[in-house]
Design an enzyme around this catalytic site. Structure first.
Site, short mmCIF file in Angstrom:
data_model
loop_
_atom_site.label_atom_id
_atom_site.label_comp_id
_atom_site.label_asym_id
_atom_site.label_seq_id
_atom_site.Cartn_x
_atom_site.Cartn_y
_atom_site.Cartn_z
N HIS A 92 2.91 -15.66 -19.87
CA HIS A 92 3.37 -16.46 -21.01
C HIS A 92 2.25 -16.76 -21.99
O HIS A 92 1.10 -16.96 -21.62
CB HIS A 92 4.08 -17.75 -20.55
CG HIS A 92 3.21 -18.77 -19.88
ND1 HIS A 92 2.54 -19.75 -20.57
CD2 HIS A 92 2.95 -19.00 -18.58
CE1 HIS A 92 1.90 -20.54 -19.73
NE2 HIS A 92 2.12 -20.10 -18.51
N ASP A 206 -4.12 -21.14 -18.69
CA ASP A 206 -2.71 -21.12 -18.29
C ASP A 206 -1.89 -20.95 -19.57
O ASP A 206 -1.60 -21.94 -20.24
CB ASP A 206 -2.37 -22.43 -17.57
CG ASP A 206 -0.92 -22.54 -17.17
OD1 ASP A 206 -0.18 -21.55 -17.28
OD2 ASP A 206 -0.52 -23.65 -16.76
N GLU A 238 6.98 -21.27 -21.86
CA GLU A 238 6.99 -21.46 -20.42
C GLU A 238 6.71 -22.91 -20.05
O GLU A 238 7.29 -23.46 -19.11
CB GLU A 238 5.96 -20.53 -19.75
CG GLU A 238 6.03 -20.48 -18.24
CD GLU A 238 5.14 -21.50 -17.54
OE1 GLU A 238 5.19 -21.56 -16.30
OE2 GLU A 238 4.38 -22.23 -18.23
N GLU A 239 5.79 -23.54 -20.79
CA GLU A 239 5.34 -24.88 -20.44
C GLU A 239 6.39 -25.96 -20.66
O GLU A 239 6.21 -27.10 -20.24
CB GLU A 239 4.07 -25.23 -21.23
CG GLU A 239 2.87 -24.35 -20.94
CD GLU A 239 2.30 -24.54 -19.54
OE1 GLU A 239 2.81 -25.41 -18.80
OE2 GLU A 239 1.35 -23.82 -19.18
N HIS A 349 -4.35 -27.38 -17.22
CA HIS A 349 -3.65 -28.42 -17.98
C HIS A 349 -4.62 -29.48 -18.51
O HIS A 349 -4.39 -30.68 -18.39
CB HIS A 349 -2.54 -29.06 -17.13
CG HIS A 349 -1.32 -28.20 -17.01
ND1 HIS A 349 -0.05 -28.71 -16.95
CD2 HIS A 349 -1.19 -26.85 -16.94
CE1 HIS A 349 0.82 -27.70 -16.85
NE2 HIS A 349 0.14 -26.57 -16.84
#
Length: 389
Positions: A92, A206, A238-239, A349
């Site tokens: 992603h 990420d 995606e998140e 994150h």
């Protein structure tokens, strides 16, 4: 200038401001380091992935055997091969970020967070707002220790109390900067090679590290024989709920799904063993379980066998409070056997994450080995759920 073009141009400007002297001496000629730097520095919170998509399209287009496709959320679908099983390789593009919610009369901005932020990760950080006139730098300030109460000194400040400061003293000054509600916000954290090591510091690993693995795997399989239709897919949003993957799966209709993600390390002080077992620099990982997916057991065995045959290390992990795009490949359009492969990331994150180059290289090797070994017989066996007589 429309929003898509505006965000791409602004993204390029952010990348240009983030580079310059940050790649260590002796590493500047390394194409992969340059790719990782470019991907990490690019701004792309959920729903505003345009700068990242521009990078991915530029890299994917020459390697695809068919014209690129896009789903309705903006995910990029690149195909190699027109016969054989349909294998979807997914990473992603979006990162944790935010968007401007409100501009106060005194020139401060409130922010809607996008993705799984910890409140304690938000204060006293630098950010970039992608405004209509280009990047606008901001900071989430923090209350001064000289004036706060003793109780406040040890308190985590809730996100509702956090405001962006762009240096303006009025709403009119903010507007003159080209900033308005809805504008994307991303961490300001330029890529850096850490002190001559093989560890790389940056934001958005990420899942920009997964995007880079996808691109390098695609580069290699473009020059290798395989018996499949390979669909390399860079997804959106995606998140905030795996939204891009859900749409892309309905376009690709995969027989097998491989998600490539950033893993979670448990090798720093204070980590508890039951949280995660993956370590930085110990090789790529494979999720056996997360909150969104239970890995297909045959895919787990196939991955292990492939890693062993190639002499590659393979870490395994089970993580609560984690979701990934393999969940959509596993359940949508009739379902498919899936696996989630990860490159370990320390401090996900947050503004600053760390990845290891050897982990990355070995992840690419593993993905490529899996893809070239798959054929119709292998895929049939992986998809066969009939009881053994």
């Amino acid at each position: 200038m429309n929003n898509s073009l505006r965000w791409i141009v602004a993204g390029v400007l952010v990348c240009l401001m983030s580079v310059g002297g940050r790649v260590a001496v002796g590493q500047s000629a390394d194409r992969v380091v340059g790719l990782l730097e470019k991907l990490s520095n690019a701004p792309g919170p959920p729903g505003a992935e345009e700068p990242v998509r521009a990078i991915m399209v530029g890299e994917m287009k020459p390697l695809a055997t068919e014209p690129l496709k896009y789903d309705g959320t903006g995910s990029v679908i690149a195909q190699q091969g027109t016969t054989g099983p349909r294998i979807m390789i997914d990473a992603h593009m979006d990162e944790l970020g935010g968007m401007v919610r409100r501009v106060t009369p005194t020139g401060f901005l409130s922010m809607q967070m996008l993705g799984g932020w910890l409140d304690q990760a938000l204060v006293d950080q630098r950010w970039v707002i992608i405004g209509s006139k280009g990047p606008v730098h901001a900071v989430t300030g923090i209350r001064d220790i000289h004036v706060i109460t003793p109780e406040e000194r040890t308190r985590v400040f809730p996100r509702e109390s956090v405001f962006l400061d762009v240096g303006a003293k009025s709403a009119a000054e903010v507007a003159a900067m080209g900033v308005e509600p809805g504008d994307p916000v991303v961490p300001d954290s330029p890529f850096m090679v850490m002190n001559g090591t093989k560890n790389y510091l940056g934001k958005g690993w990420d899942d920009r590290i997964g995007c880079a693995v996808l691109l390098e795997a695609m580069r290699r399989t473009a020059a290798m024989p395989h018996a499949n239709q390979l669909f390399y897919v860079a997804t959106t949003q995606e998140e905030v709920g795996l939204r891009g993957a859900r749409a892309a799966v309905n376009v690709v209709k995969p027989d097998i799904g491989i998600a490539i993600e950033g893993g979670i390390t448990g090798d720093m002080p204070g980590a508890r063993p039951e949280e995660t077992q993956v370590k930085l620099g110990a090789g790529p990982g494979m999720f056996l379980y997360d909150s969104s997916t239970i890995a297909n057991r045959k895919m787990v065995a196939f991955t292990r066998k492939t890693a062993q045959a190639k002499g590659l290390p393979l870490q395994t992990d089970l993580v609560q409070g984690y979701g990934d795009d393999s969940a959509e490949m596993q359940t949508m359009d009739g379902g498919a056997p899936t696996i989630n492969l990860v490159v370990p990331v320390r401090y996900t994150h947050s503004h600053n994450g760390i990845v290891n180059r050897q982990d990355f290289d070995e992840a690419v090797e593993l993905v490529v080995a899996m893809l070239v070994q798959m054929d119709a017989k292998t895929v049939h066996e992986l998809r066969d759920f009939s009881p053994v007589p």
